[in-house]
Design a protein around this motif. Structure first.
Motif, PDB file in Angstrom:
ATOM      1  N   LEU A  12      36.857  39.549  44.024  1.00  0.00           N
ATOM      2  CA  LEU A  12      38.251  39.969  44.175  1.00  0.00           C
ATOM      3  C   LEU A  12      38.493  40.758  45.458  1.00  0.00           C
ATOM      4  O   LEU A  12      39.587  41.268  45.678  1.00  0.00           O
ATOM      5  CB  LEU A  12      38.673  40.819  42.960  1.00  0.00           C
ATOM      6  N   ALA A  13      37.448  40.833  46.315  1.00  0.00           N
ATOM      7  CA  ALA A  13      37.532  41.686  47.505  1.00  0.00           C
ATOM      8  C   ALA A  13      38.732  41.353  48.382  1.00  0.00           C
ATOM      9  O   ALA A  13      39.309  42.238  49.012  1.00  0.00           O
ATOM     10  CB  ALA A  13      36.239  41.555  48.319  1.00  0.00           C
ATOM     11  N   ARG A  14      39.114  40.087  48.390  1.00  0.00           N
ATOM     12  CA  ARG A  14      40.197  39.690  49.301  1.00  0.00           C
ATOM     13  C   ARG A  14      41.591  39.856  48.674  1.00  0.00           C
ATOM     14  O   ARG A  14      42.594  39.616  49.306  1.00  0.00           O
ATOM     15  CB  ARG A  14      39.980  38.253  49.775  1.00  0.00           C
ATOM     16  N   GLU A  15      41.608  40.243  47.390  1.00  0.00           N
ATOM     17  CA  GLU A  15      42.918  40.395  46.726  1.00  0.00           C
ATOM     18  C   GLU A  15      43.476  41.777  47.042  1.00  0.00           C
ATOM     19  O   GLU A  15      42.914  42.786  46.638  1.00  0.00           O
ATOM     20  CB  GLU A  15      42.743  40.253  45.204  1.00  0.00           C
ATOM     21  N   ARG A  16      44.597  41.835  47.727  1.00  0.00           N
ATOM     22  CA  ARG A  16      45.129  43.130  48.159  1.00  0.00           C
ATOM     23  C   ARG A  16      45.695  43.952  47.005  1.00  0.00           C
ATOM     24  O   ARG A  16      45.633  45.167  47.008  1.00  0.00           O
ATOM     25  CB  ARG A  16      46.221  42.919  49.217  1.00  0.00           C
ATOM     26  N   ALA A  17      46.242  43.281  45.999  1.00  0.00           N
ATOM     27  CA  ALA A  17      46.922  44.008  44.925  1.00  0.00           C
ATOM     28  C   ALA A  17      46.012  44.273  43.728  1.00  0.00           C
ATOM     29  O   ALA A  17      46.485  44.541  42.635  1.00  0.00           O
ATOM     30  CB  ALA A  17      48.151  43.214  44.485  1.00  0.00           C
ATOM     31  N   VAL A  18      44.702  44.204  43.955  1.00  0.00           N
ATOM     32  CA  VAL A  18      43.754  44.362  42.854  1.00  0.00           C
ATOM     33  C   VAL A  18      42.778  45.484  43.194  1.00  0.00           C
ATOM     34  O   VAL A  18      42.270  45.555  44.317  1.00  0.00           O
ATOM     35  CB  VAL A  18      42.963  43.048  42.638  1.00  0.00           C
ATOM     36  N   ALA A  19      42.506  46.357  42.228  1.00  0.00           N
ATOM     37  CA  ALA A  19      41.457  47.369  42.389  1.00  0.00           C
ATOM     38  C   ALA A  19      40.469  47.200  41.242  1.00  0.00           C
ATOM     39  O   ALA A  19      40.845  46.765  40.146  1.00  0.00           O
ATOM     40  CB  ALA A  19      42.063  48.763  42.360  1.00  0.00           C
ATOM     41  N   VAL A  20      39.203  47.516  41.519  1.00  0.00           N
ATOM     42  CA  VAL A  20      38.158  47.410  40.499  1.00  0.00           C
ATOM     43  C   VAL A  20      37.519  48.788  40.358  1.00  0.00           C
ATOM     44  O   VAL A  20      37.065  49.366  41.343  1.00  0.00           O
ATOM     45  CB  VAL A  20      37.088  46.370  40.902  1.00  0.00           C
TER      46      VAL A  20
END
Ligand SMILES: C[S@@+](CC[C@H](N)C(=O)[O-])C[C@H]1O[C@@H](n2cnc3c(N)ncnc32)[C@H](O)[C@@H]1O
Length: 247
Positions: free
Chosen positions: A98-106
């Motif tokens: 998900l590293a490239r997803e801007r609206a996602v945090a893990v």
């Protein structure tokens, strides 16, 4: 094990062996896993469609098909999703995928330590608690034992949730029959997390302080089924629903 049930590729031999052992005695677990994932998708779809654009997905699991951020984005472009899990292997995969997803945090946190979990989720730039948020606890609270107080995480979030916020819970039940339940709890006792199946009444109690949205808490296949869903073959392994913080 769950990823394997869903037909995913992110699982290890040890997971597959344990999962195969369980499927040998309870073949309908394949279907139950898919029913759970399908409920998650329908709940996120309906919330996003109704205007919710912030999701905290606790016990998020491996990224697989139709992830929460994909469903949310499809129905509410610009949605933000914070994925929370306590399993370092899950987190490593999630971060890589998900590293490239801007609206996602893990975020790494544990549902059994709600104070720390909330501290992590409240870090700047993640969630705006002045606006409605959806807290998802889908197929995770049955990994929390009674002595660790599975409802504590919900009680901790409730005062932070603005009117119009939602709670989504799905949880394994004992309703599938005692022999099958015994087999599943026995097999999970040898896995990393033991499983604590609960009765529907107890699961409904997790929504104390919330208004239930239609149709209320149900065995998951009966919660707003899609027209093509085959309810004749549906299982009673999972129970849950969606609650709303009153205006
Ligand atoms: C069966 S998966 C559910 C995945 C996803 N929520 C879904 O329903 O498709 C359960 C996830 O919960 C995580 N989990 C188990 N106990 C947890 C805890 N105490 N705190 C946070 N995550 C937990 C596991 O690591 C796993 O990734």
């Amino acid at each position: 094990m769950y990823d394997y049930y869903l037909g995913g590729k992110d699982n290890f031999q040890v997971d597959r062996d344990a999962a195969d052992e369980m499927l040998g005695v309870v073949p309908e677990l394949f279907r139950a896993a898919r029913e759970n994932r399908s409920f998650l998708r329908r709940a996120v779809r309906d919330l996003a469609f109704s205007g919710v654009d912030q999701f905290i997905d606790i016990g998020a699991g491996f990224p697989t098909r139709e992830n929460v951020h994909e469903t949310a984005e499809a129905y509410r472009p610009g949605s933000r999703v914070v994925y929370v899990d306590n399993d370092p292997v899950v987190l490593a995969h999630a971060r890589a995928l998900l590293a490239r997803e801007r609206a996602v945090a893990v975020v790494r946190a544990d549902a059994r330590a709600p104070g720390e979990l909330i501290d992590r989720v409240c870090e700047p730039g993640l969630i705006d608690f002045a606006r409605p948020v959806a807290v998802l606890l889908v197929a995770v609270l049955h990994f929390v034992a009674d002595e660790d107080d599975p409802a504590a995480v919900i009680r901790a979030f409730r005062p932070l949730m603005a009117p119009g916020s939602h709670l989504v819970v799905a949880h394994g039940t004992r309703s599938a029959g005692s022999r099958a339940v015994e087999k599943v709890t026995g097999a999970y006792s040898r896995a990393t997390a033991s499983v604590h199946l609960r009765d529907p009444e107890r699961i409904e109690g997790f929504f104390d302080g919330f208004d239930m949205v239609e149709p209320g808490a149900r065995f998951l296949p009966w919660w707003r089924p899609d027209p093509e869903d085959d309810l004749d073959a549906a299982t009673r392994w999972n129970f849950g629903g969606v609650g709303r913080v009153p205006e």
